[in-house]
Design a protein around this motif. Structure first.
Motif, PDB file in Angstrom:
ATOM      1  N   HIS A 198       0.845  -1.211   0.000  1.00  0.00           N
ATOM      2  CA  HIS A 198       0.000   0.000   0.000  1.00  0.00           C
ATOM      3  C   HIS A 198       0.876   1.255   0.000  1.00  0.00           C
ATOM      4  CE1 HIS A 198      -2.456   3.274   1.417  1.00  0.00           C
ATOM      5  NE2 HIS A 198      -1.656   3.385   2.451  1.00  0.00           N
ATOM      6  N   GLU A 199       1.915   1.245   0.844  1.00  0.00           N
ATOM      7  CA  GLU A 199       2.763   2.451   0.924  1.00  0.00           C
ATOM      8  C   GLU A 199       3.420   2.743  -0.417  1.00  0.00           C
ATOM      9  OE1 GLU A 199       5.154   1.523   4.336  1.00  0.00           O
ATOM     10  OE2 GLU A 199       3.468   1.989   5.690  1.00  0.00           O
ATOM     11  N   HIS A 200       3.842   1.680  -1.088  1.00  0.00           N
ATOM     12  CA  HIS A 200       4.482   1.887  -2.389  1.00  0.00           C
ATOM     13  C   HIS A 200       3.456   2.388  -3.413  1.00  0.00           C
ATOM     14  CE1 HIS A 200       7.513   1.723  -5.344  1.00  0.00           C
ATOM     15  NE2 HIS A 200       6.862   0.837  -6.070  1.00  0.00           N
ATOM     16  N   LEU A 201       2.260   1.799  -3.384  1.00  0.00           N
ATOM     17  CA  LEU A 201       1.208   2.251  -4.319  1.00  0.00           C
ATOM     18  C   LEU A 201       0.882   3.722  -4.065  1.00  0.00           C
ATOM     19  CD1 LEU A 201      -0.935   1.493  -6.517  1.00  0.00           C
ATOM     20  CD2 LEU A 201      -2.528   1.133  -4.629  1.00  0.00           C
ATOM     21  N   ALA A 202       0.785   4.091  -2.783  1.00  0.00           N
ATOM     22  CA  ALA A 202       0.446   5.487  -2.452  1.00  0.00           C
ATOM     23  C   ALA A 202       1.514   6.427  -3.011  1.00  0.00           C
ATOM     24  CB  ALA A 202       0.314   5.642  -0.939  1.00  0.00           C
TER      25      ALA A 202
END
Ligand code: PLP
Length: 376
Positions: free
Chosen positions: A281-285
């Motif tokens: 999720h952090e990378h997608l964000a």
């Protein structure tokens, strides 16, 4: 021959998520009888694995042969009788569905309306409990798939318990992707679905009931109006080892698949799976923010497995999503209800939640965005 070959897809919407080849292989094993001693052993194994996934010792823990909406219905119609009062928190589509089911079961519903995109507000729930006499239960959605907001299940179940009420928790999108602690929360009826972070095909709904919930079901003044959802009858099939009787014909092969997906999740370890969801999720964000997207939910309340972002100015929702599907084979979700046409819902659930999928989607969005903006 009318065989169907599904097109190749990367499922990055709000569910179903991708299913691992091992789970698909398990689904294809030979069908046996739903009362075969071998199958009964498998039922016990699935119940055991579900207890581990839900972090509960509840005896009554099993997969309902139905989509998750029916588990929602089972939890509510089991615990509510005509004339009972239910406090239901709504911060998205699925809290509204709970309220509708409770009304149809004859309950008085006190709806606690919270802002979409925010978690359920414990203060609003506390006030509703204070102002409502004799409410029997509190129901809420832990992981609101329509917005990507995560509510504080421990606090909300605590409020219900302090007031002597039962709690019903929808964690259809939560289980396997974020911490779920049924016993620690002392929640009374908690259900999920197979098509989200468990990454089994849709159509089964794990559900668990506390001793207090089972006692409430057994001491009803009136029988549950639904024959199929009558927990006391259902347990004639799902409870205990040996001595089972026919209730309905269980979806044998679907249960092979669920068992395989649970085995995979538990072999990975729940904590590791939760961390995998967080990191992806952090990378997608990061990637989406670099492309100019803004998230619907504040960082601290976001579900890592359901990323809701505003559709950028000048981009038409449906044509852009169609291009992702047709040109890249990637499915993402649109908004529901008042958010239809305004947000995209990007799932990083279970098997789908892999760094290479994040990169592939972000690259694809980056490719279509300039021309989607011009077209819009
Ligand atoms: N509850 C939540 C939070 C959901 O996200 C969903 C489905 O997306 C449901 C309930 C209903 O599940 P199903 O579509 O399997 O009936």
């Amino acid at each position: 021959m009318n065989a169907f070959s599904p097109p190749p897809r990367l499922l990055m919407g709000p569910g179903p998520s991708n299913v691992a080849p091992e789970v698909l292989a398990a689904l294809a094993r030979p069908t046996i009888g739903h009362l075969d001693p071998g199958f009964i052993k498998l039922m016990e194994l699935i119940k055991h694995q579900l207890r581990l996934a839900f972090r509960t010792e509840n005896r009554v823990t099993f997969p309902l042969s139905a989509p998750a909406s029916l588990a929602m219905e089972m939890a509510l119609v089991t615990l509510l009788e005509r004339g009972d009062t239910a406090i239901i928190a709504q911060n998205g589509v699925f809290g509204g569905r709970m309220a509708e089911i409770a009304k149809r079961a004859g309950a008085e519903v006190r709806l606690v309306s919270c802002e979409w995109g925010k978690p359920v507000d414990p203060e609003a729930v506390r006030a509703a409990i204070r102002d409502t006499r004799n409410a029997k239960l509190l129901a809420f959605v832990h992981a609101e798939t329509s917005t990507g907001a995560r509510s504080d299940a421990a606090t909300l179940c605590g409020l219900a318990r302090e007031a002597g009420m039962l709690s019903v928790v929808d964690t259809v999108t939560g289980l396997g992707g974020i911490p779920v602690f049924v016993d620690e929360w002392q929640a009374d009826a908690v259900y999920s679905g197979t098509q989200k972070c468990l990454s089994a095909p849709p159509g089964l709904a794990p559900i668990t009931f506390s001793e207090a919930a089972v006692a409430a079901a057994e001491s009803r003044k009136t029988p549950i109006q639904s024959w199929f959802l009558d927990l006391t009858l259902m347990l004639g099939y799902w409870d205990g080892e040996g001595g089972r009787s026919y209730h309905h014909t269980a979806p044998v092969n679907a249960l092979y698949g669920l068992n395989e997906s649970l085995s995979r999740l538990l072999a990975e370890g729940l904590e590791t799976a939760w961390a995998r969801h967080r990191t992806a999720h952090e990378h997608l964000a990061e990637r989406l923010e670099a492309l100019g997207f803004a998230f619907v939910v504040d960082r601290e309340h976001r579900l890592p497995q359901l990323n809701a972002v505003w559709v950028p100015e000048g981009v038409e929702d449906a044509p852009a999503r169609r291009r992702l599907l047709e040109e890249f084979g990637i499915e993402i979700g649109g908004g529901l209800g008042p958010l239809a046409g305004r947000i995209w819902r990007i799932g990083l659930m279970g098997e789908t939640c892999r760094m290479e999928n994040v990169e592939h989607l972000a690259d694809a969005i980056g490719t279509i965005l300039p021309s989607a903006k011009r077209a819009g």
